[in-house]
Design an enzyme around this catalytic site. Structure first.
Site, mmCIF file in Angstrom:
data_model
loop_
_atom_site.group_PDB
_atom_site.id
_atom_site.type_symbol
_atom_site.label_atom_id
_atom_site.label_comp_id
_atom_site.label_asym_id
_atom_site.label_seq_id
_atom_site.Cartn_x
_atom_site.Cartn_y
_atom_site.Cartn_z
ATOM 1 C CG LEU A 1 -2.062 -0.929 1.350
ATOM 2 C CD1 LEU A 1 -2.529 -1.030 2.787
ATOM 3 C CD2 LEU A 1 -3.184 -0.451 0.450
ATOM 4 C CG HIS A 2 2.885 3.027 -3.131
ATOM 5 N ND1 HIS A 2 2.491 1.923 -3.842
ATOM 6 C CD2 HIS A 2 3.180 3.971 -4.055
ATOM 7 C CE1 HIS A 2 2.552 2.176 -5.125
ATOM 8 N NE2 HIS A 2 2.960 3.416 -5.299
ATOM 9 N NE ARG A 3 -0.561 3.524 -7.471
ATOM 10 C CZ ARG A 3 -0.145 3.864 -8.681
ATOM 11 N NH1 ARG A 3 -0.125 5.130 -9.027
ATOM 12 N NH2 ARG A 3 0.264 2.954 -9.533
ATOM 13 N NE ARG B 1 3.329 8.765 -0.691
ATOM 14 C CZ ARG B 1 3.065 8.602 -1.984
ATOM 15 N NH1 ARG B 1 2.054 7.843 -2.360
ATOM 16 N NH2 ARG B 1 3.810 9.184 -2.899
#
Length: 316
Positions: free
Chosen positions: A207-209, A240
């Site tokens: 998960l990074h968006r 992030r």
């Protein structure tokens, strides 16, 4: 005749994509490739470890521009790149994908009238709120050579009025790279043991968006769903995402195994030995298909329409 190229990369997927092309370029003595790193991914496991593992051309320079807002990073990168590209007297500039590094490099090349090659061109999610979509559309429309990975990508460009003689459907460089490094993994059990996981006994998650990491409530909802499942979720955490978790003091459920970002070979190993893959990454959607694993796309859309149309991936 000598050809001088600058390849501008800065994010993890670009290190991967350039590794095989870099090897091919080095075989040709008449081509000089100046690899310019922007520093977009500054975490050791997101960048430095890749220099060792992927063995691409030694970087000409690292701009070390990071840790700021997207607009700040883009403007700083553009200012630094201008004099560098002028001094190198280039025949071509290569950019990959859809990151802020891609956009910065493309804009400078265009303003300096250096022919621009965009690799992985023509992808569209048709969601203009996505930073990646903004970047890729702009770069496609100013590029001179648009290298597409799929027929759908080529058709997208034609529909937008880009001339056919600029579009080159050479196939997916990520697939070639994935196959190359898959063959180099000699001991899967050793990698699985390192992370205390068992084959076919876990889900692999990334998960990074921005759509998932700019709001802690979204991440909480995702974690809550994972917790209900009771299965093991192996979760290499992007810097992030890690920052959001730390700032918000979000408790990670006990069935989620958080890891630092993995090397590329380790990531391929975990793909191949997982039950299925859950991700908001464009690249990992494809790699799930390469690994013959089904994939849940943790987004509202995807730029890889082939995957959903052929039922390999499902948007959730």
């Amino acid at each position: 005749m000598s050809i001088r190229i600058a390849t501008i990369i800065g994010a993890r997927p670009q290190y991967i994509k350039h590794s095989l092309l870099s090897n091919e370029i080095r075989k040709r003595k008449n081509i000089k490739d100046f690899v310019i790193l922007t520093g977009q991914h500054f975490d050791y496991n997101m960048s430095k470890i890749f220099e060792k593992e992927l063995n691409y051309s030694k970087p000409y320079i690292n701009l070390n521009i990071n840790k700021n807002t997207s607009i700040n990073n883009i403007s700083k990168t553009i200012l630094r790149l201008e004099n560098i590209l002028i001094s190198l007297k280039l025949d071509f500039v290569i950019v990959y994908g859809d990151t802020d590094t891609t956009l910065s490099g493309a804009l400078v090349a265009k303003k300096l009238n250096i022919p621009l090659i965009h690799i992985e061109s023509g992808l569209r999610s048709f969601d203009q709120s996505m930073p990646e979509e903004q970047n890729r559309v702009i770069v496609d429309h100013i590029s001179d050579y648009l290298i597409t990975p799929t027929k759908i990508a080529s058709k997208n460009l034609e529909k937008e009025g880009i001339k056919k003689n600029k579009i080159y459907n050479y196939g997916d460089i990520m697939y070639e790279t994935w196959l190359y490094f898959k063959k180099q993994i000699k001991n899967h059990d050793k990698i699985l043991k390192k992370y205390n996981i068992t084959k076919n006994d876990y889900y692999l998650v990334t998960l990074h968006r921005q759509s998932n990491t700019q709001n802690i409530n979204i991440l909480k909802k995702i974690f809550k769903q994972f917790e209900k499942n009771k299965s093991i979720f192996v979760f290499p955490i992007h810097p992030r995402t890690k920052k959001l978790i730390l700032i918000s003091k979000l408790k990670i459920p006990s069935n989620i195994l958080p890891l630092n970002p993995l090397s590329y070979k380790e990531m391929i190993c975990l793909q191949l030995n997982s039950i299925l893959i859950l991700t908001d990454s464009g690249g990992l959607q494809k790699e799930a298909y390469f690994a013959k694993k089904n994939c849940y796309i943790l987004r509202n859309n995807t730029e890889w329409k082939e995957l959903t149309e052929n039922k390999y991936s499902v948007i959730v």
